[in-house]
Design a protein around this motif. Structure first.
Motif, PDB file in Angstrom:
ATOM      1  N   GLY A 122      44.714  32.169  28.648  1.00  0.00           N
ATOM      2  CA  GLY A 122      46.075  32.457  29.088  1.00  0.00           C
ATOM      3  C   GLY A 122      46.630  33.821  28.783  1.00  0.00           C
ATOM      4  N   LEU A 123      45.834  34.765  28.288  1.00  0.00           N
ATOM      5  CA  LEU A 123      46.354  36.112  28.059  1.00  0.00           C
ATOM      6  C   LEU A 123      46.678  36.777  29.389  1.00  0.00           C
ATOM      7  CD1 LEU A 123      46.948  38.481  26.100  1.00  0.00           C
ATOM      8  CD2 LEU A 123      44.583  39.230  26.495  1.00  0.00           C
ATOM      9  N   ARG A 124      47.886  37.322  29.492  1.00  0.00           N
ATOM     10  CA  ARG A 124      48.317  38.008  30.694  1.00  0.00           C
ATOM     11  C   ARG A 124      48.781  39.408  30.329  1.00  0.00           C
ATOM     12  NH1 ARG A 124      45.836  36.205  34.290  1.00  0.00           N
ATOM     13  NH2 ARG A 124      47.242  37.290  35.739  1.00  0.00           N
ATOM     14  N   PRO A 125      48.720  40.366  31.271  1.00  0.00           N
ATOM     15  CA  PRO A 125      49.265  41.701  30.989  1.00  0.00           C
ATOM     16  C   PRO A 125      50.776  41.637  30.795  1.00  0.00           C
ATOM     17  CG  PRO A 125      48.599  41.517  33.292  1.00  0.00           C
ATOM     18  CD  PRO A 125      48.138  40.268  32.621  1.00  0.00           C
ATOM     19  N   TRP A 126      51.295  42.674  30.181  1.00  0.00           N
ATOM     20  CA  TRP A 126      52.731  42.671  29.916  1.00  0.00           C
ATOM     21  C   TRP A 126      53.507  42.773  31.226  1.00  0.00           C
ATOM     22  CZ3 TRP A 126      57.015  45.531  30.946  1.00  0.00           C
ATOM     23  CH2 TRP A 126      58.164  45.191  30.229  1.00  0.00           C
ATOM     24  N   SER A 127      54.620  42.062  31.273  1.00  0.00           N
ATOM     25  CA  SER A 127      55.551  42.140  32.397  1.00  0.00           C
ATOM     26  C   SER A 127      56.937  41.817  31.870  1.00  0.00           C
ATOM     27  CB  SER A 127      55.162  41.161  33.518  1.00  0.00           C
ATOM     28  OG  SER A 127      55.332  39.819  33.082  1.00  0.00           O
ATOM     29  N   SER A 128      57.933  41.938  32.728  1.00  0.00           N
ATOM     30  CA  SER A 128      59.305  41.666  32.305  1.00  0.00           C
ATOM     31  C   SER A 128      59.497  40.223  31.879  1.00  0.00           C
ATOM     32  CB  SER A 128      60.272  42.007  33.446  1.00  0.00           C
ATOM     33  OG  SER A 128      59.964  41.236  34.604  1.00  0.00           O
ATOM     34  N   SER A 163      31.268  42.175  35.133  1.00  0.00           N
ATOM     35  CA  SER A 163      31.790  42.873  36.300  1.00  0.00           C
ATOM     36  C   SER A 163      33.120  42.242  36.692  1.00  0.00           C
ATOM     37  CB  SER A 163      30.805  42.763  37.469  1.00  0.00           C
ATOM     38  OG  SER A 163      30.701  41.411  37.897  1.00  0.00           O
ATOM     39  N   LEU A 164      33.866  42.933  37.532  1.00  0.00           N
ATOM     40  CA  LEU A 164      35.157  42.408  37.939  1.00  0.00           C
ATOM     41  C   LEU A 164      35.031  41.089  38.689  1.00  0.00           C
ATOM     42  CD1 LEU A 164      37.044  45.610  39.124  1.00  0.00           C
ATOM     43  CD2 LEU A 164      37.425  44.304  37.052  1.00  0.00           C
ATOM     44  N   ASN A 165      33.934  40.903  39.392  1.00  0.00           N
ATOM     45  CA  ASN A 165      33.783  39.696  40.190  1.00  0.00           C
ATOM     46  C   ASN A 165      33.471  38.467  39.339  1.00  0.00           C
ATOM     47  OD1 ASN A 165      34.227  41.070  42.583  1.00  0.00           O
ATOM     48  ND2 ASN A 165      32.062  41.659  42.760  1.00  0.00           N
ATOM     49  N   SER A 166      32.761  38.673  38.201  1.00  0.00           N
ATOM     50  CA  SER A 166      32.338  37.530  37.402  1.00  0.00           C
ATOM     51  C   SER A 166      33.167  37.352  36.132  1.00  0.00           C
ATOM     52  CB  SER A 166      30.865  37.685  36.998  1.00  0.00           C
ATOM     53  OG  SER A 166      30.691  38.865  36.221  1.00  0.00           O
ATOM     54  N   SER A 167      33.985  38.327  35.785  1.00  0.00           N
ATOM     55  CA  SER A 167      34.705  38.270  34.517  1.00  0.00           C
ATOM     56  C   SER A 167      35.881  37.310  34.597  1.00  0.00           C
ATOM     57  CB  SER A 167      35.215  39.656  34.128  1.00  0.00           C
ATOM     58  OG  SER A 167      36.057  39.566  33.013  1.00  0.00           O
ATOM     59  N   ASN A 198      39.240  38.991  35.428  1.00  0.00           N
ATOM     60  CA  ASN A 198      39.445  39.575  36.754  1.00  0.00           C
ATOM     61  C   ASN A 198      40.920  39.549  37.148  1.00  0.00           C
ATOM     62  OD1 ASN A 198      38.925  40.552  39.383  1.00  0.00           O
ATOM     63  ND2 ASN A 198      38.880  38.458  40.166  1.00  0.00           N
ATOM     64  N   SER A 199      41.566  38.393  36.954  1.00  0.00           N
ATOM     65  CA  SER A 199      42.973  38.271  37.331  1.00  0.00           C
ATOM     66  C   SER A 199      43.851  39.177  36.476  1.00  0.00           C
ATOM     67  CB  SER A 199      43.424  36.810  37.189  1.00  0.00           C
ATOM     68  OG  SER A 199      44.794  36.670  37.482  1.00  0.00           O
ATOM     69  N   TYR A 200      43.513  39.272  35.186  1.00  0.00           N
ATOM     70  CA  TYR A 200      44.268  40.142  34.286  1.00  0.00           C
ATOM     71  C   TYR A 200      44.202  41.591  34.771  1.00  0.00           C
ATOM     72  CZ  TYR A 200      45.828  42.293  29.881  1.00  0.00           C
ATOM     73  OH  TYR A 200      46.507  43.018  28.929  1.00  0.00           O
ATOM     74  N   LEU A 201      42.987  42.069  35.084  1.00  0.00           N
ATOM     75  CA  LEU A 201      42.807  43.456  35.495  1.00  0.00           C
ATOM     76  C   LEU A 201      43.506  43.726  36.828  1.00  0.00           C
ATOM     77  CD1 LEU A 201      39.053  43.888  34.525  1.00  0.00           C
ATOM     78  CD2 LEU A 201      41.032  44.822  33.330  1.00  0.00           C
ATOM     79  N   MET A 202      43.452  42.763  37.740  1.00  0.00           N
ATOM     80  CA  MET A 202      44.114  42.946  39.030  1.00  0.00           C
ATOM     81  C   MET A 202      45.624  43.056  38.868  1.00  0.00           C
ATOM     82  SD  MET A 202      41.922  43.300  41.371  1.00  0.00           S
ATOM     83  CE  MET A 202      40.222  42.953  41.802  1.00  0.00           C
ATOM     84  N   ASP A 203      46.185  42.239  37.962  1.00  0.00           N
ATOM     85  CA  ASP A 203      47.635  42.309  37.716  1.00  0.00           C
ATOM     86  C   ASP A 203      48.000  43.610  37.013  1.00  0.00           C
ATOM     87  OD1 ASP A 203      47.968  39.849  38.875  1.00  0.00           O
ATOM     88  OD2 ASP A 203      48.120  38.751  36.990  1.00  0.00           O
ATOM     89  N   MET A 204      47.149  44.042  36.086  1.00  0.00           N
ATOM     90  CA  MET A 204      47.436  45.258  35.325  1.00  0.00           C
ATOM     91  C   MET A 204      47.359  46.495  36.213  1.00  0.00           C
ATOM     92  SD  MET A 204      45.644  46.659  31.811  1.00  0.00           S
ATOM     93  CE  MET A 204      44.117  47.163  32.598  1.00  0.00           C
TER      94      MET A 204
END
Length: 499
Positions: free
Chosen positions: A365-371, A484-488, A491-497
């Protein structure tokens, strides 16, 4: 005639005794001259005080000084504001031998603006307030938090991922939580007794002779009667202090260096081979080492405290009613940014271990920072300075942080946001600006030149550890075969960041 009369009027000495007849004569002459030009004035002579040059200059100087004082004090360029410049300051506490070089390699600071200045109350007011809180027996620092006891293969218990995470929702106060001390912490009984008496502690640690002992600056005259200063060291650091005559070799075991009481950790198999991990024990389990303390300040040994700890505790914890006060990171906002920098700059040799750690947090459940994470303004702190009000929220956070550091590595910025976002009850944090951090401490580089004080066995062990680190550094974090981005799972974290 008008010019000459005015010149004679304003050239009167300001310090001379006023001559009223002379003033009247000048005024009558001036009136007659003006009547000849068909301009008649009936204005009375100005007050005598308006004729004093000294008074005029004094008033101009006073108002200019007040304006500049208010502008500088309330300007955004001023990050730290003292209530009074006349606070009583403790004289110099200790003089080091010239060979020790405690003030070498200071890091420069470049930030001159501040969006949230730090305001201090009067020293005597703060002292009475903190002493009142410390003497209040109705508030316990532990607040019914119970810890798991027993023996284990490591000091922290070495719990599995699922087991560690199962304690995060602490809705039942009867549930015991893991918080280290599954092996003995090797300090002397006399040190332990003194540690249990402390109500407000400032603590630091130097292992493997990695830093210098630096004295706090700006202490009030009564601060040392209220605040305990403890420095944890190992054998190698102690040998270095002997080498530089900071501590005489024939001194008693009750070592002191200025404000600091030195606690030597006995050579024991109870702790960790990694010196950095041993430093994590007093950093995050400070509430267990000092069980009767209500406040604590942790400072990494690479920084020197420049402000009285009572003023810091009052301004950063008591006034905002916070559990923890910690600085924002100067560059990064997202945990993944810090993880990538850790791998890139080889701050931790096991790069594959970093990848596993981040994937584990992403999966849970770790997510990048947001408001949505407000009021937390960032996911990455500068953990060199941590202020705590000991209680159930801050103690839980510290325990779970320590568990994550033992599970992965002592790079505490990587586990910070995950623990903070998942622990319940939520911890109230005062994450202050980097500019404030640079005003209340001075940061130095670590020791650049090692003193050869270790034994042959210690040198051999260090060589083994260095070889292991060199092997681990060969692992590639962003290898397409391993992550890789496809298997990690991140992936969702990096896309949001990165969008």
């Amino acid at each position: 005639p008008l010019f000459s009369l005015l010149s004679s009027l304003f050239s009167l000495p300001s310090s001379s005794t006023p001559n009223h007849s002379l003033t009247i004569n000048i005024y009558l002459s001036l009136s007659q001259s003006l009547q000849m030009g068909k301009f008649i004035t009936t204005t009375l002579s100005p007050p005598l005080y308006a004729k004093s040059k000294l008074l005029c200059f004094s008033l101009v100087y006073l108002f200019t000084t007040l304006f500049l004082f208010l502008y500088v004090s309330l300007s955004r360029n001023q990050c730290v504001f003292r209530y009074s410049p006349f606070d009583p300051i403790q004289p110099k506490l200790f003089s080091y031998p010239s060979s020790y070089g405690e003030h070498k390699y200071a890091l420069p600071t470049h930030r001159s603006s501040c969006s949230s200045p730090l305001f201090f109350s009067d020293y005597w007011t703060v002292l009475k307030k903190i002493q009142s809180i410390l003497s209040d027996s109705s508030s316990s620092s532990q607040e019914n938090l119970r810890y798991i006891n027993g023996k284990s293969e490591s000091f922290g218990g070495n719990f599995t991922t699922q087991k560690r995470f199962s304690y995060y929702n602490h809705s039942n106060i009867d549930v015991e939580v893991p918080c280290g001390f599954f092996r003995d912490f090797p300090v002397s009984n006399s040190d332990r007794v003194e540690m249990e008496k402390c109500g407000l502690v400032v603590a630091s640690a130097i292992f493997n002779d990695h830093d210098k002992i630096r004295q706090p600056v700006g202490l009030g005259v009564k601060t040392l009667e209220t605040v305990c200063f403890y420095m944890f060291i190992d054998d190698k650091t102690l040998y270095s202090l002997f080498h530089h005559n900071v501590i005489p070799k024939n001194s008693p075991r009750d070592y002191r260096v200025g404000a600091w009481r030195i606690i030597k950790i006995s050579k024991s198999e109870s702790l960790y081979l990694n010196p950095a991990m041993n430093g994590v024990i007093p950093k995050y389990l400070i509430h267990r080492l000092f069980p009767n303390s209500k406040f604590s300040i942790w400072i990494d040994a690479k920084i020197q405290l420049m402000i009285d700890p009572l003023l810091l505790i009052h301004s950063m914890l008591v006034v905002p009613e916070a559990d923890i006060a910690i600085s924002k990171h100067p560059f990064f906002v997202n945990t993944m940014e810090e993880a990538m920098a850790t791998a890139r700059w080889k701050k931790w040799g096991d790069v594959n271990g970093l990848r596993v750690q981040m994937e584990t947090y992403c999966e849970h459940g770790l997510r990048p920072w947001s408001s949505h994470k407000l009021p937390y303004p960032t996911d990455v702190p500068d953990s060199a300075l941590i202020l705590r009000r000991h209680g159930i929220r801050s103690n839980l956070f510290s325990c779970f942080m320590f568990n994550e550091l033992e599970a992965f590595n002592p790079r505490d910025q990587l586990a910070f946001a995950f623990v903070r976002d998942h622990v319940n009850p939520k911890v109230k944090m005062n994450m202050f600006e980097v500019e404030v951090f640079e005003q209340v401490v001075i940061e130095y580089r670590h020791n650049l030149k090692k003193v050869e004080t270790s034994t042959y066995e210690e040198q051999e062990e260090e060589q083994k550890q260095e070889s292991l680190r060199n092997i681990q550094k060969r692992r590639k974090w962003l290898d397409h075969e391993s992550w890789s981005l496809n298997s990690s799972s991140c992936n969702s974290y990096l896309m949001d960041m990165w969008g």
